[in-house]
Design a protein around this motif. Structure first.
Motif, mmCIF file in Angstrom:
data_model
loop_
_atom_site.group_PDB
_atom_site.id
_atom_site.type_symbol
_atom_site.label_atom_id
_atom_site.label_comp_id
_atom_site.label_asym_id
_atom_site.label_seq_id
_atom_site.Cartn_x
_atom_site.Cartn_y
_atom_site.Cartn_z
ATOM 1 N N SER A 197 97.213 -117.537 20.383
ATOM 2 C CA SER A 197 96.055 -118.153 21.045
ATOM 3 C C SER A 197 96.489 -119.122 22.143
ATOM 4 O O SER A 197 95.768 -119.301 23.132
ATOM 5 C CB SER A 197 95.190 -118.872 20.017
ATOM 6 N N ILE A 198 97.668 -119.726 21.998
ATOM 7 C CA ILE A 198 98.106 -120.696 23.005
ATOM 8 C C ILE A 198 98.517 -120.013 24.310
ATOM 9 O O ILE A 198 98.653 -120.668 25.340
ATOM 10 C CB ILE A 198 99.286 -121.551 22.480
ATOM 11 N N VAL A 199 98.700 -118.684 24.273
ATOM 12 C CA VAL A 199 99.115 -117.956 25.476
ATOM 13 C C VAL A 199 97.919 -117.635 26.365
ATOM 14 O O VAL A 199 98.050 -117.485 27.580
ATOM 15 C CB VAL A 199 99.858 -116.654 25.082
ATOM 16 N N CYS A 200 96.747 -117.485 25.750
ATOM 17 C CA CYS A 200 95.560 -117.035 26.500
ATOM 18 C C CYS A 200 95.150 -118.071 27.544
ATOM 19 O O CYS A 200 95.356 -119.278 27.366
ATOM 20 C CB CYS A 200 94.392 -116.792 25.551
ATOM 21 N N LEU A 259 106.399 -117.851 30.447
ATOM 22 C CA LEU A 259 106.502 -116.715 31.358
ATOM 23 C C LEU A 259 105.145 -116.408 31.999
ATOM 24 O O LEU A 259 105.053 -116.145 33.206
ATOM 25 C CB LEU A 259 107.031 -115.496 30.612
ATOM 26 N N VAL A 260 104.079 -116.442 31.190
ATOM 27 C CA VAL A 260 102.729 -116.185 31.693
ATOM 28 C C VAL A 260 102.364 -117.199 32.773
ATOM 29 O O VAL A 260 101.812 -116.852 33.834
ATOM 30 C CB VAL A 260 101.709 -116.219 30.530
ATOM 31 N N GLU A 261 102.684 -118.474 32.544
ATOM 32 C CA GLU A 261 102.347 -119.513 33.519
ATOM 33 C C GLU A 261 103.180 -119.364 34.790
ATOM 34 O O GLU A 261 102.679 -119.530 35.904
ATOM 35 C CB GLU A 261 102.568 -120.892 32.888
ATOM 36 N N THR A 262 104.459 -119.048 34.631
ATOM 37 C CA THR A 262 105.353 -118.918 35.789
ATOM 38 C C THR A 262 104.952 -117.749 36.679
ATOM 39 O O THR A 262 104.964 -117.837 37.924
ATOM 40 C CB THR A 262 106.807 -118.727 35.316
ATOM 41 N N VAL A 267 95.861 -113.354 30.508
ATOM 42 C CA VAL A 267 96.067 -112.860 29.145
ATOM 43 C C VAL A 267 94.767 -112.935 28.364
ATOM 44 O O VAL A 267 94.078 -113.967 28.369
ATOM 45 C CB VAL A 267 97.160 -113.686 28.421
ATOM 46 N N GLU A 268 94.426 -111.835 27.701
ATOM 47 C CA GLU A 268 93.255 -111.781 26.816
ATOM 48 C C GLU A 268 93.715 -111.378 25.424
ATOM 49 O O GLU A 268 94.555 -110.489 25.271
ATOM 50 C CB GLU A 268 92.253 -110.738 27.304
ATOM 51 N N LEU A 269 93.149 -112.013 24.396
ATOM 52 C CA LEU A 269 93.465 -111.694 22.996
ATOM 53 C C LEU A 269 92.195 -111.211 22.321
ATOM 54 O O LEU A 269 91.172 -111.899 22.337
ATOM 55 C CB LEU A 269 93.998 -112.939 22.274
ATOM 56 N N LYS A 275 96.232 -108.255 25.831
ATOM 57 C CA LYS A 275 96.200 -107.576 27.120
ATOM 58 C C LYS A 275 96.712 -108.529 28.188
ATOM 59 O O LYS A 275 96.193 -109.630 28.361
ATOM 60 C CB LYS A 275 94.778 -107.122 27.467
ATOM 61 N N VAL A 276 97.756 -108.082 28.909
ATOM 62 C CA VAL A 276 98.379 -108.898 29.948
ATOM 63 C C VAL A 276 98.139 -108.224 31.293
ATOM 64 O O VAL A 276 98.443 -107.033 31.466
ATOM 65 C CB VAL A 276 99.893 -109.056 29.690
ATOM 66 N N SER A 277 97.603 -108.965 32.253
ATOM 67 C CA SER A 277 97.309 -108.417 33.579
ATOM 68 C C SER A 277 97.936 -109.305 34.643
ATOM 69 O O SER A 277 98.042 -110.521 34.481
ATOM 70 C CB SER A 277 95.792 -108.337 33.807
ATOM 71 N N GLY A 278 98.332 -108.662 35.764
ATOM 72 C CA GLY A 278 98.905 -109.421 36.865
ATOM 73 C C GLY A 278 99.834 -108.553 37.682
ATOM 74 O O GLY A 278 99.798 -107.323 37.609
#
Length: 581
Positions: A197-200, A259-262, A267-269, A275-278
């Motif tokens: 959840s902290i990644v979303c 990594l997601v922030e950089t 990101v959706e959970l 699901k990772v988009s970009g």
């Protein structure tokens, strides 16, 4: 957690000898400096600090400040908790006061009196934390910013954590800094959703804004379409199933969040899937990270299976402080078997060891004590006792003469000499696979029968013998059919004495031509016993209702037996042979 005066209080599951705070607290009784935390700290600090501590004259509740020696800190604080919660609380207040007086910024404190002191961890935790709370609310803490409570054992750490959660407001507790149990505890990982959840993030936080300027709407629309097409060609989405994510550790999730922030990813959970988009490059990096974690988990699972399989057939052991062989844990067992000991191994108590395989020795990282190690290879249907030596393939009988320097030799001799004044010439350990396998099977049968009462009752008893009978017993064990050679006052079974002086009589241990005598030290399953009688061929039934359920042995007297008689050959195993004169 943040406590009074803005001081940061940390509960650390670890070893205090790894600390680098300005001050480190040593707990001691100022008498014995070779136990517990004191021994570990002085081993690092060196002989000068130990000499200074021995010369110290301290009264109840004192904090004795010494130089640090080789320990990487500014000063060592030595305290005695005196197994008293009130004293411990006052000591913590004085420790904080000393830090402030000396201008120290940080201090590491162990669980005072919870180890060698023997106090209940919950009692110690309450006293230490009350001391911290009182000290940080009473003093002007100009310099002190960090208090670290360093707790070596997991049960002590958990007790401190529980008391801290009760004593301090949850608002000041930084739960992210609370460590997880170490891998050896086999703790179940938290749920996937809780972990990830902290990644979303929010899609709006990932948006960029472009302004297009052109000579006409057509030019602007064309530029917008071209840029959109170019951008979309560089973007992708990847969905990861719950099965792919379940192996991620908390550290993996932190790395993933960074990594997601950089990379500016979205990101959706949903229902356990991620699901990772970009941009392609960032999505590919996430894919590589998660795949690497999967491969790491697979390797870890394979390693665990390998360790388990190896543990069933090979035992690496270390000689303990009291002369008993102790089995090393599965991970160390696997590393030693595969000669993978470039670094250190860890024993069952969590102590780190440096290994010298050619010399079959291990040296403790803290303290420097050296101990012997050995390797045992079990048979498919028989597990070698840890105190045995290894046996060659196909070998079923081995006689090992013990050296007088062995702790095992000294133990056997000491008990023998308590009642026999004669000179011990030789002690041999008898390793008979067939006899020991039958004995262990009988032991399990008796143990299962009396599971509640603990009825296996294994005792080490004595049996005097002659040279003629000795070889037969070593090879084939005790045979009750030969009973009656000396007496059958308590039944027609095999007799074993509690004290060696009885079996040392010439009647039982007949002297050879050179005057030497022989005696077996025997493992005997005495089980549930009853008074023996002459001409008994088997023990009597335990009750009239169940005639098949008989006593396991008989004795010469019910109050303080000095002689046990067994009627089943597999109930006795010849463990050692003593030659004396």
């Amino acid at each position: 957690m943040t406590v009074g005066g803005g001081v940061k209080l940390q509960l650390v599951f670890g070893d205090i000898t790894d600390e680098t705070t300005d001050a480190v607290v040593n707990t001691t009784d100022f008498v014995d400096f070779q136990i517990g935390v004191c021994k570990d700290i002085l081993t690092v600090a060196g002989a000068d600090v130990e000499a200074e501590l021995k010369a110290a004259k301290c009264i109840r509740g004192d904090v004795f400040v010494s130089k640090s020696g080789e320990f990487p800190c500014e000063a060592l604080f030595h305290v005695c908790g005196q197994k008293d919660a009130v004293v411990i609380e006052q000591l913590v207040i004085r420790i904080v006061d000393q830090c402030v007086s000396l201008g120290f910024k940080s201090v590491a404190i162990p669980a005072i009196s919870a180890g060698a002191g023997g106090l209940d961890p919950g009692v110690v935790a309450r006293a230490v934390l009350r001391g911290v709370k009182d000290a940080t609310s009473s003093f002007g803490l100009n310099s002190l910013t960090d208090i670290r409570l360093v707790l070596l054992k997991i049960n002590v750490f958990l007790a401190f954590k529980e008391k801290a959660m009760q004593m301090f407001s949850t608002a000041v507790i930084n739960k992210a800094s609370v460590p997880q149990l170490p891998p050896v505890q086999q703790q179940q990982p938290p749920s996937v959703e809780a972990d990830l959840s902290i990644v979303c993030n929010s899609s709006t936080s990932q948006q960029s804004v472009f302004r297009f300027l052109g000579l006409s709407r057509k030019d602007v629309d064309g530029a917008m379409t071209k840029l959109t097409d170019l951008y979309q060609a560089q973007c992708s989405s990847q969905t990861f199933r719950k099965e792919e994510l379940k192996g991620l550790t908390q550290d993996d999730v932190k790395d993933l969040k960074q990594l997601v922030e950089t990379e500016g990813l979205y990101v959706e959970l949903s229902q356990g899937t991620l699901k990772v988009s970009g941009l392609n490059n960032g999505v590919n990096k996430v894919m590589q990270m998660i795949n690497a974690s999967l491969h790491c988990n697979l390797r870890r699972e394979v390693r665990v299976r390998e360790e388990q399989d190896l543990y069933a057939c090979v035992a690496w052991c270390i000689l303990g402080h009291r002369g008993n062989w102790e089995r090393l844990p599965k991970t160390a067992n696997h590393s030693l078997e595969n000669n993978d000991v470039g670094g250190r191994i860890v024993d069952a108590q969590g102590d780190k060891l440096n290994v010298d395989l050619p010399r079959m020795e291990a040296t403790r990282y803290l303290g420097g004590q050296t101990a012997k190690i050995k390797r045992l290879e079990h048979l498919p249907d028989f597990t070698l006792p840890l105190y045995w030596d290894n046996m060659a393939p196909g070998q079923t009988l081995k006689t090992v003469e013990l050296l007088p320097s062995y702790a095992e030799y000294r133990t056997v001799k000491e008990v023998f000499k308590r009642s026999v004044g004669k000179t011990v010439l030789k002690i041999e350990r008898l390793q008979n696979v067939h006899l020991r396998r039958a004995y262990e099977a009988q032991k399990k049968q008796i143990s299962d029968k009396y599971k509640q009462q603990g009825g296996e009752c294994e005792k080490l008893l004595y049996h005097g013998t002659t040279q003629d009978n000795c070889d037969s017993i070593v090879k084939t064990g005790f045979n009750r059919r030969f009973s009656g050679q000396n007496a059958t006052n308590f039944g027609e079974g095999t007799y074993f004495a509690v004290n060696a002086n009885y079996s040392a009589q010439p009647t039982y241990s007949k002297p050879a031509a050179d005057g030497s005598q022989l005696m077996f030290v025997v493992r005997v399953l005495t089980g549930i016993y009853i008074q023996g009688q002459r001409n008994m061929r088997v023990p009597p039934p335990v009750s009239d209702q169940e005639g098949h359920d008989r006593y396991d042995s008989v004795v010469d007297r019910m109050d303080n037996p000095q002689m046990y008689v067994v009627f089943h050959d597999n109930q006795a195993y010849p463990d050692y042979l003593i030659t004396f004169k």
